[in-house]
Design a protein around this motif. Structure first.
Motif, short mmCIF file in Angstrom:
data_model
loop_
_atom_site.label_atom_id
_atom_site.label_comp_id
_atom_site.label_asym_id
_atom_site.label_seq_id
_atom_site.Cartn_x
_atom_site.Cartn_y
_atom_site.Cartn_z
N ASN A 123 0.81 -1.22 0.00
CA ASN A 123 0.00 0.00 0.00
C ASN A 123 0.85 1.27 0.00
O ASN A 123 0.54 2.22 -0.71
CB ASN A 123 -0.94 0.00 1.20
N ASP A 124 1.92 1.28 0.80
CA ASP A 124 2.76 2.47 0.87
C ASP A 124 3.39 2.78 -0.49
O ASP A 124 3.43 3.93 -0.94
CB ASP A 124 3.87 2.28 1.92
N ALA A 127 0.84 4.16 -2.83
CA ALA A 127 0.55 5.56 -2.48
C ALA A 127 1.62 6.48 -3.04
O ALA A 127 1.32 7.54 -3.59
CB ALA A 127 0.47 5.70 -0.95
N ARG A 128 2.88 6.03 -2.94
CA ARG A 128 3.97 6.85 -3.46
C ARG A 128 3.87 6.99 -4.99
O ARG A 128 4.01 8.08 -5.53
CB ARG A 128 5.32 6.24 -3.07
N THR A 132 -0.73 9.72 -3.58
CA THR A 132 -1.87 9.91 -2.69
C THR A 132 -1.47 9.46 -1.30
O THR A 132 -0.39 8.92 -1.10
CB THR A 132 -3.08 9.06 -3.15
N ALA A 133 -2.37 9.70 -0.34
CA ALA A 133 -2.11 9.25 1.03
C ALA A 133 -2.31 7.75 1.09
O ALA A 133 -3.10 7.19 0.32
CB ALA A 133 -3.07 9.93 1.99
N SER A 134 -1.58 7.09 2.01
CA SER A 134 -1.70 5.63 2.04
C SER A 134 -3.07 5.23 2.59
O SER A 134 -3.57 4.14 2.31
CB SER A 134 -0.57 5.00 2.87
N THR A 136 -5.86 6.59 1.56
CA THR A 136 -6.69 6.50 0.34
C THR A 136 -6.51 5.14 -0.32
O THR A 136 -7.49 4.50 -0.71
CB THR A 136 -6.27 7.60 -0.66
N VAL A 137 -5.24 4.72 -0.43
CA VAL A 137 -4.98 3.44 -1.09
C VAL A 137 -5.62 2.31 -0.29
O VAL A 137 -6.22 1.39 -0.87
CB VAL A 137 -3.46 3.20 -1.22
#
Lengths: 175, 191
Positions: A123-124, A127-128, A132-134, A136-137
């Motif tokens: 997820n991190d 997001a990168r 977006t923010a993790s 959101t993911v």
């Protein structure tokens, strides 16, 4: 057609060795033939055992070259068959993934995230990549799992693996 | 669907096609080596010069046989010698058509036959110089040298052509002759 039983690299090395042998043997064959012709010009008759042996060696070399050439051509066409098979498999996999996404009515953002999950990104990392923010993911991932009726990342991925294995069995039966 | 395919492959779906089999590649570089050796390094009237010349003849002979029986891209049918096709190819370049040819392109094809014929002619005149009938005959020696000059000119043109086509079509031809694969840029038409 045996798919993937022999790694492509091994086949390629085998083809290179074959080509090297053809080259060496072909050039030696030509020398032998040249020598036979020269000797025959000087001597004039074929019953000389030396000349006879040389002629047999020349014939053997030439047949060897022809045989190796046929071998190499066969190997090359098997290699290109294998590549075609792999291309088809890649294409099919992409199509199957797309169909699944359509079936689950994933949004465009969810499709992107789902694909990255399939490719093994956490997820991190997603997001990168998506800026977006993790959180959101994580929300998008949860929605993907809900829509695909799976209870998490592992099961979600296994849906596609299952499809691949089933596909292979079908292929094997067809072959 | 389409988005999946696009994002699925990291490099924007350039495709690789195996074009040159190992025998074609080995013969190509061996022939280049024999020309280099005999042209630049080996004493002209030595035995080694003669033997390297015979090897070069053998290499071209082997390639011609392979062009009859070999895989599709190596065969004569993949690159028929046709000036008309070469002219069409030139016009296509002028019009800005950057499509990729999987085997030799029509201009390169003419160069291929030209170089093979030159090597054979050089080999034959070279052999003639070793025979009693033609030993010391002036026109044979002159032909041998003029033909070699022509071969050098052809080889430099060949190298220039490779450089141009690599830039023009975006397919690295030198790499293709080393690992056998042509990497076709995305969306490029293939002939």
């Amino acid at each position: 057609m045996k798919l993937g039983l022999w790694p492509a690299k091994t086949k390629e090395r085998r083809a290179t060795v074959l080509a090297g042998l053809i080259l060496l043997q072909g050039v030696s064959a030509l020398f032998f033939i040249g020598d036979v012709i020269l000797d025959f010009r000087e001597d004039g008759h074929l019953d000389n055992p030396h000349l006879l042996l040389e002629s047999i060696a020349a014939v053997a070399l030439v047949s060897g070259v022809i045989f190796l050439m046929i071998e190499l051509r066969g190997l090359m066409s098997r290699m290109s068959d294998m590549q075609t098979g792999l291309d088809i498999a890649h294409g099919h996999m992409a199509a199957i993934v797309g169909e699944f996404f359509d079936e689950w009515n994933l949004t465009q953002a969810e499709r992107d995230v789902a694909l990255m999950i399939l490719k093994g990104l956490d997820n991190d990392a997603i997001a990168r990549v998506r800026n977006t923010a993790s959180g959101t993911v994580r929300a998008q991932a949860t929605s993907i799992y809900a829509k695909s009726n799976s209870d998490g990342r592992a099961q979600f991925i296994s849906l596609f693996v299952e499809e691949l294995i089933a596909g292979n069995e079908r292929l094997a039966q067809g072959a | 669907m389409i988005t999946v395919e696009q994002t699925a492959s990291g490099r924007a779906s350039a495709r690789e096609v195996v074009v040159w089999d190992p025998l074609v590649r080995l013969i190509h570089w061996s022939l280049a080596l024999t020309i280099l050796l005999n042209g630049a390094f080996v004493e002209e009237e030595s035995k080694a010069h003669e033997w390297i010349g015979y090897v070069a003849l053998g290499l071209v002979g082997l390639r011609l046989v392979w062009a009859l029986f070999g895989p599709a891209y190596a065969r004569f049918s993949a690159f028929p010698p046709s000036p008309a096709r070469a002219v069409r190819h030139l016009r296509a370049i002028v019009r800005g058509n950057r499509s990729v040819h999987l085997s030799h392109n029509p201009l390169g094809t003419l160069m291929v036959y030209n170089i093979w014929a030159s090597v054979i002619a050089i080999g034959v005149t070279g052999y003639m110089m070793t025979t009693i009938t033609f030993f010391g005959v002036e026109w044979v020696e002159e032909a041998h040298e003029v033909l070699f000059g022509w071969l050098l000119f052809s080889v430099s043109l060949h190298v220039a052509g490779v450089a141009f086509d690599t830039w023009w079509s975006g397919v690295n031809l030198v790499r293709a002759m080393i690992n056998g694969r042509k990497t076709i840029p995305e969306g490029r038409k293939v002939q």
